[in-house]
Design a protein around this motif. Structure first.
Motif, PDB file in Angstrom:
ATOM      1  N   VAL A   1      -7.611   0.874 -10.850  1.00  0.00           N
ATOM      2  CA  VAL A   1      -6.494   0.602 -10.022  1.00  0.00           C
ATOM      3  C   VAL A   1      -5.517  -0.647 -10.569  1.00  0.00           C
ATOM      4  O   VAL A   1      -4.374  -0.110 -10.698  1.00  0.00           O
TER       5      VAL A   1
ATOM      6  N   ASP B   1      -3.935   5.838  -6.456  1.00  0.00           N
ATOM      7  CA  ASP B   1      -5.013   6.135  -5.242  1.00  0.00           C
ATOM      8  C   ASP B   1      -5.180   4.726  -4.635  1.00  0.00           C
ATOM      9  O   ASP B   1      -5.819   3.946  -5.471  1.00  0.00           O
ATOM     10  N   THR B   2      -4.982   4.776  -3.406  1.00  0.00           N
ATOM     11  CA  THR B   2      -5.152   3.283  -2.725  1.00  0.00           C
ATOM     12  C   THR B   2      -6.401   3.416  -1.731  1.00  0.00           C
ATOM     13  O   THR B   2      -6.572   2.388  -0.994  1.00  0.00           O
ATOM     14  N   THR B   3      -7.063   4.440  -2.078  1.00  0.00           N
ATOM     15  CA  THR B   3      -8.279   4.587  -1.146  1.00  0.00           C
ATOM     16  C   THR B   3      -9.252   3.312  -1.227  1.00  0.00           C
ATOM     17  O   THR B   3      -9.987   3.070  -0.243  1.00  0.00           O
ATOM     18  N   GLU B   4      -9.164   2.715  -2.335  1.00  0.00           N
ATOM     19  CA  GLU B   4     -10.339   1.592  -2.485  1.00  0.00           C
ATOM     20  C   GLU B   4      -9.690   0.289  -2.590  1.00  0.00           C
ATOM     21  O   GLU B   4     -10.121  -0.679  -2.966  1.00  0.00           O
ATOM     22  N   LEU B   5      -8.255   0.317  -2.267  1.00  0.00           N
ATOM     23  CA  LEU B   5      -7.437  -1.027  -2.048  1.00  0.00           C
ATOM     24  C   LEU B   5      -7.877  -1.517  -0.944  1.00  0.00           C
ATOM     25  O   LEU B   5      -7.875  -0.965   0.102  1.00  0.00           O
ATOM     26  N   ALA B   6      -8.375  -2.760  -1.036  1.00  0.00           N
ATOM     27  CA  ALA B   6      -8.608  -3.710   0.377  1.00  0.00           C
ATOM     28  C   ALA B   6      -7.697  -4.627   0.482  1.00  0.00           C
ATOM     29  O   ALA B   6      -7.409  -5.420  -0.438  1.00  0.00           O
TER      30      ALA B   6
ATOM     31  N   ARG C   1      -8.346  -6.832  -2.884  1.00  0.00           N
ATOM     32  CA  ARG C   1      -9.313  -6.300  -3.619  1.00  0.00           C
ATOM     33  C   ARG C   1      -9.219  -4.931  -4.169  1.00  0.00           C
ATOM     34  O   ARG C   1      -8.940  -3.980  -3.235  1.00  0.00           O
ATOM     35  N   LEU C   2      -9.301  -4.678  -5.404  1.00  0.00           N
ATOM     36  CA  LEU C   2      -9.042  -3.256  -5.753  1.00  0.00           C
ATOM     37  C   LEU C   2      -9.911  -2.994  -7.040  1.00  0.00           C
ATOM     38  O   LEU C   2     -10.255  -3.963  -7.677  1.00  0.00           O
ATOM     39  N   PRO C   3     -10.429  -2.018  -7.478  1.00  0.00           N
ATOM     40  CA  PRO C   3     -10.953  -1.575  -8.514  1.00  0.00           C
ATOM     41  C   PRO C   3     -10.379  -1.873  -9.803  1.00  0.00           C
ATOM     42  O   PRO C   3      -9.035  -1.840  -9.962  1.00  0.00           O
TER      43      PRO C   3
ATOM     44  N   SER D   1       0.979   4.174  -3.127  1.00  0.00           N
ATOM     45  CA  SER D   1       0.833   5.215  -2.801  1.00  0.00           C
ATOM     46  C   SER D   1       1.916   6.298  -3.142  1.00  0.00           C
ATOM     47  O   SER D   1       1.534   7.301  -3.795  1.00  0.00           O
TER      48      SER D   1
ATOM     49  N   THR E   1       0.711  -1.261   0.105  1.00  0.00           N
ATOM     50  CA  THR E   1       0.287  -0.235  -0.195  1.00  0.00           C
ATOM     51  C   THR E   1       0.818   1.343   0.193  1.00  0.00           C
ATOM     52  O   THR E   1       0.585   2.156  -0.639  1.00  0.00           O
TER      53      THR E   1
END
Length: 96
Positions: free
Chosen positions: A78, A52-57, A73-75, A47, A43
Motif C-alpha cells: 500500500v 485499498d485502505t482495509t489494512e490502513l491503520a 500503519r500500512l502494508p 480510497s 483515508t
C-alpha cells in the motif's frame, strides 16, 4: 515527552484522558481532533484514488505543544501504491 491519548489503555481509538500527562494551558483535544480529522481525510482521499485502505491503520495523537500528530500503519504494498500515486506513475513504472 509525546502524549499518547490512544495508548494501550484505549484500544477503541477514543480519547483517553487518563493516558496523558496534562500541561496547563495546552489544548491537546484540539490537536487530537485535528489528527482524527486528518486521518479521515487521508483515508477518504486514498480510497477515492482507488487504494485499498482495509489494512490502513491510523492513530491520532498530539505533540507536547498540543499540535496534532497522525500515526500510520500500512502494508508495504500500500505504501508503494501511495508513492506511485504521489509521483503520478503507473503500477509497472519505476518508483525512483
Amino acid at each position: 515527552m509525546q502524549h499518547d491519548p490512544t495508548g494501550p489503555a484505549s484500544e477503541s481509538g477514543e480519547l483517553d484522558p487518563d493516558g496523558w500527562l496534562w500541561v496547563r494551558g495546552v489544548d491537546y483535544v484540539a490537536g487530537w481532533r485535528d489528527a482524527t480529522n486528518a486521518a479521515a481525510d487521508l483515508t477518504d482521499a486514498l480510497s477515492s484514488a482507488g487504494t485499498d485502505t482495509t489494512e490502513l491503520a491510523t492513530r491520532a495523537d498530539t505533540a507536547t505543544d498540543g499540535s496534532g500528530l497522525l500515526h500510520l500503519r500500512l502494508p508495504a504494498l500500500v505504501a508503494q501504491e501511495v508513492a506511485r500515486l504521489l509521483r503520478g506513475v503507473g503500477e509497472g513504472d519505476d518508483l525512483r
